[in-house]
Design a protein around this motif. Structure first.
Motif, PDB file in Angstrom:
ATOM      1  N   SER A   1       0.864  -1.183   0.000  1.00  0.00           N
ATOM      2  CA  SER A   1       0.000   0.000   0.000  1.00  0.00           C
ATOM      3  C   SER A   1       0.898   1.230   0.000  1.00  0.00           C
ATOM      4  O   SER A   1       1.868   1.284   0.758  1.00  0.00           O
ATOM      5  CB  SER A   1      -0.885  -0.005   1.244  1.00  0.00           C
ATOM      6  N   THR A   2       0.578   2.200  -0.833  1.00  0.00           N
ATOM      7  CA  THR A   2       1.367   3.445  -0.819  1.00  0.00           C
ATOM      8  C   THR A   2       1.242   4.136   0.536  1.00  0.00           C
ATOM      9  O   THR A   2       2.119   4.901   0.927  1.00  0.00           O
ATOM     10  CB  THR A   2       0.907   4.416  -1.929  1.00  0.00           C
ATOM     11  N   GLN A   3       0.148   3.838   1.263  1.00  0.00           N
ATOM     12  CA  GLN A   3      -0.021   4.429   2.599  1.00  0.00           C
ATOM     13  C   GLN A   3       1.124   4.001   3.527  1.00  0.00           C
ATOM     14  O   GLN A   3       1.641   4.806   4.291  1.00  0.00           O
ATOM     15  CB  GLN A   3      -1.353   3.998   3.229  1.00  0.00           C
TER      16      GLN A   3
ATOM     17  N   ARG B   1      -5.766  -0.329   0.696  1.00  0.00           N
ATOM     18  CA  ARG B   1      -6.741  -0.215   1.787  1.00  0.00           C
ATOM     19  C   ARG B   1      -7.799   0.828   1.462  1.00  0.00           C
ATOM     20  O   ARG B   1      -7.503   1.895   0.934  1.00  0.00           O
ATOM     21  CB  ARG B   1      -6.053   0.251   3.072  1.00  0.00           C
ATOM     22  N   GLY B   2      -9.052   0.515   1.832  1.00  0.00           N
ATOM     23  CA  GLY B   2     -10.121   1.489   1.739  1.00  0.00           C
ATOM     24  C   GLY B   2     -10.558   1.923   3.125  1.00  0.00           C
ATOM     25  O   GLY B   2      -9.986   1.479   4.128  1.00  0.00           O
ATOM     26  N   ARG B   3     -11.548   2.779   3.178  1.00  0.00           N
ATOM     27  CA  ARG B   3     -12.110   3.198   4.473  1.00  0.00           C
ATOM     28  C   ARG B   3     -12.813   2.014   5.106  1.00  0.00           C
ATOM     29  O   ARG B   3     -13.212   1.074   4.431  1.00  0.00           O
ATOM     30  CB  ARG B   3     -13.136   4.314   4.276  1.00  0.00           C
TER      31      ARG B   3
ATOM     32  N   THR C   1     -13.535   7.478  -7.376  1.00  0.00           N
ATOM     33  CA  THR C   1     -12.372   7.801  -6.554  1.00  0.00           C
ATOM     34  C   THR C   1     -12.682   7.617  -5.081  1.00  0.00           C
ATOM     35  O   THR C   1     -13.799   7.925  -4.652  1.00  0.00           O
ATOM     36  CB  THR C   1     -12.006   9.292  -6.758  1.00  0.00           C
ATOM     37  N   GLY C   2     -11.708   7.126  -4.334  1.00  0.00           N
ATOM     38  CA  GLY C   2     -11.835   7.073  -2.883  1.00  0.00           C
ATOM     39  C   GLY C   2     -10.641   7.747  -2.237  1.00  0.00           C
ATOM     40  O   GLY C   2      -9.551   7.782  -2.806  1.00  0.00           O
ATOM     41  N   ILE C   3     -10.868   8.321  -1.082  1.00  0.00           N
ATOM     42  CA  ILE C   3      -9.800   9.003  -0.334  1.00  0.00           C
ATOM     43  C   ILE C   3      -9.773   8.446   1.084  1.00  0.00           C
ATOM     44  O   ILE C   3     -10.820   8.269   1.706  1.00  0.00           O
ATOM     45  CB  ILE C   3     -10.035  10.530  -0.317  1.00  0.00           C
ATOM     46  N   LEU C   4      -8.584   8.160   1.548  1.00  0.00           N
ATOM     47  CA  LEU C   4      -8.413   7.585   2.883  1.00  0.00           C
ATOM     48  C   LEU C   4      -7.349   8.390   3.613  1.00  0.00           C
ATOM     49  O   LEU C   4      -6.218   8.474   3.150  1.00  0.00           O
ATOM     50  CB  LEU C   4      -7.939   6.130   2.735  1.00  0.00           C
ATOM     51  N   THR C   5      -7.724   9.006   4.737  1.00  0.00           N
ATOM     52  CA  THR C   5      -6.749   9.804   5.478  1.00  0.00           C
ATOM     53  C   THR C   5      -6.324   9.086   6.739  1.00  0.00           C
ATOM     54  O   THR C   5      -7.168   8.640   7.518  1.00  0.00           O
ATOM     55  CB  THR C   5      -7.339  11.184   5.837  1.00  0.00           C
TER      56      THR C   5
ATOM     57  N   ILE D   1      -2.532  11.175   3.172  1.00  0.00           N
ATOM     58  CA  ILE D   1      -3.804  11.196   2.444  1.00  0.00           C
ATOM     59  C   ILE D   1      -3.682  10.302   1.212  1.00  0.00           C
ATOM     60  O   ILE D   1      -2.911  10.594   0.297  1.00  0.00           O
ATOM     61  CB  ILE D   1      -4.182  12.632   2.045  1.00  0.00           C
ATOM     62  N   GLY D   2      -4.423   9.203   1.220  1.00  0.00           N
ATOM     63  CA  GLY D   2      -4.369   8.237   0.128  1.00  0.00           C
ATOM     64  C   GLY D   2      -5.473   8.530  -0.878  1.00  0.00           C
ATOM     65  O   GLY D   2      -6.621   8.752  -0.502  1.00  0.00           O
ATOM     66  N   ILE D   3      -5.095   8.552  -2.139  1.00  0.00           N
ATOM     67  CA  ILE D   3      -6.054   8.857  -3.204  1.00  0.00           C
ATOM     68  C   ILE D   3      -6.037   7.694  -4.191  1.00  0.00           C
ATOM     69  O   ILE D   3      -4.976   7.336  -4.714  1.00  0.00           O
ATOM     70  CB  ILE D   3      -5.660  10.160  -3.933  1.00  0.00           C
ATOM     71  N   GLY D   4      -7.187   7.108  -4.433  1.00  0.00           N
ATOM     72  CA  GLY D   4      -7.295   6.027  -5.415  1.00  0.00           C
ATOM     73  C   GLY D   4      -8.265   6.447  -6.501  1.00  0.00           C
ATOM     74  O   GLY D   4      -9.420   6.760  -6.211  1.00  0.00           O
ATOM     75  N   ILE D   5      -7.799   6.493  -7.748  1.00  0.00           N
ATOM     76  CA  ILE D   5      -8.657   6.950  -8.853  1.00  0.00           C
ATOM     77  C   ILE D   5      -8.696   5.873  -9.930  1.00  0.00           C
ATOM     78  O   ILE D   5      -7.647   5.442 -10.422  1.00  0.00           O
ATOM     79  CB  ILE D   5      -8.128   8.261  -9.476  1.00  0.00           C
TER      80      ILE D   5
HETATM   81  C1  BTN Z   1     -12.187   4.418   0.125  1.00  0.00           C
HETATM   82  O1  BTN Z   1     -13.004   4.932  -0.633  1.00  0.00           O
HETATM   83  O2  BTN Z   1     -12.509   3.492   0.874  1.00  0.00           O
HETATM   84  C2  BTN Z   1     -10.772   4.955   0.154  1.00  0.00           C
HETATM   85  C3  BTN Z   1      -9.873   4.304  -0.864  1.00  0.00           C
HETATM   86  C4  BTN Z   1      -8.455   4.826  -0.843  1.00  0.00           C
HETATM   87  C5  BTN Z   1      -7.527   4.099  -1.801  1.00  0.00           C
HETATM   88  C6  BTN Z   1      -6.176   4.727  -1.884  1.00  0.00           C
HETATM   89  S1  BTN Z   1      -5.207   4.075  -3.228  1.00  0.00           S
HETATM   90  C7  BTN Z   1      -3.774   4.854  -2.624  1.00  0.00           C
HETATM   91  C8  BTN Z   1      -3.810   4.726  -1.110  1.00  0.00           C
HETATM   92  N1  BTN Z   1      -3.200   3.480  -0.682  1.00  0.00           N
HETATM   93  C9  BTN Z   1      -4.101   2.660  -0.132  1.00  0.00           C
HETATM   94  O3  BTN Z   1      -3.840   1.516   0.322  1.00  0.00           O
HETATM   95  N2  BTN Z   1      -5.315   3.238  -0.098  1.00  0.00           N
HETATM   96  C10 BTN Z   1      -5.278   4.574  -0.676  1.00  0.00           C
END
Ligand code: BTN
Length: 242
Positions: free
Chosen positions: A11-13, A39-41, A108-112, A126-130
């Motif tokens: 994970s880039t996180q 990872r997601g929320r 897109t999802g964002i995970l902080t 701040i993780g951004i997945g598009i």
């Molecule tokens: C969500 O909507 O649940 C959030 C998703 C976030 C995904 C991004 S992809 C880059 C970063 N690394 C991860 O493991 N998760 C975030």
């Protein structure tokens, strides 16, 4: 700016977390072609197939108390909407707190995540997945009805680096505005892209479900729901069904 580019990661996180602990500067980003443990929320997995999307993590070091961190997640959502719109013409809506949807499907999802000392933030990761170039069959069967990609919306393949550039430009502009003027101007922009406000929604929280009208967000980025009795609930974390 520091950009770390990786072919394949868990994970880039995780990488950004480590870099932040090692003292990486604000604005550092980690981008990967593929994540094996994205990872997601809410403990969900995030599918991150190779070359298909933007999987990145950004390190910010704002001097704010922990309770204000949702502001930066909302700011990021605005920057991602603006960057995607500018580069590809796709206009996404924001669903509180930070899902970007097109016609109700998730783009897109964002995970902080954060590192903090007592009540102050040290680093935000701040993780951004598009979803960029996926075709429908690139999504797992169970995601196909609810997910979309920029490719699916435009029938065109996109250069992911250009989109990252566009997002980072808007992010920098909004972040400087935030440092200078505070959250208010960001909140106004966020509200203009939001599809949650004014809607009757169900918030599934850890403590149960609340049905109500989404009235707005507070200055801290908390969602306010008014239930049928007129009671206002502050929602810090939930899944929102509309
Ligand atoms: C969500 O909507 O649940 C959030 C998703 C976030 C995904 C991004 S992809 C880059 C970063 N690394 C991860 O493991 N998760 C975030």
């Amino acid at each position: 700016r520091n950009i770390y580019f990786e072919e394949s990661v868990n994970s880039t996180q995780n990488i950004a977390q480590r870099l932040a602990l090692e003292g990486a500067e604000e604005g550092t980003i980690v981008v990967a072609e593929e994540q094996l443990g994205g990872r997601g929320r809410l403990e969900r997995k995030w599918q991150s197939p190779k070359y298909k999307g933007i999987w990145m993590s950004l390190i910010l070091k704002p001097s704010i108390p922990i309770m204000k961190t949702p502001q930066l997640t909302l700011l990021t959502a605005v920057a991602v909407v603006q960057g995607i719109q500018e580069v590809t013409g796709v206009q996404a809506d924001i669903k509180w707190p930070n899902d970007l949807l097109v016609n109700g499907k998730k783009l897109t999802g964002i995970l902080t995540e954060m590192q903090a000392d007592s009540d102050r933030v040290h680093s935000l990761i701040i993780g951004i997945g598009i979803n960029v170039n996926q075709q429908l069959e690139d999504f797992a069967a169970e995601l196909q009805p609810s997910a979309t990609s920029i490719y699916l919306e435009t029938k065109t393949s996109w250069d992911r680096a250009k989109i990252i550039q566009g997002i980072m430009m808007h992010l920098e502009k909004l972040y400087l505005l935030y440092l200078e003027k505070g959250f208010y101007p960001i909140k106004i922009l966020w509200e203009s892209y939001s599809i949650s406000l004014g809607q009757k929604v169900t918030a599934n929280t850890l403590n149960g479900s609340i049905v109500g009208f989404a009235k707005g967000i507070t200055d801290d980025g908390v969602l306010l729901l008014e239930d049928e009795q007129g009671v206002i609930h502050s929602i810090y974390s939930a899944d929102i069904l509309m």
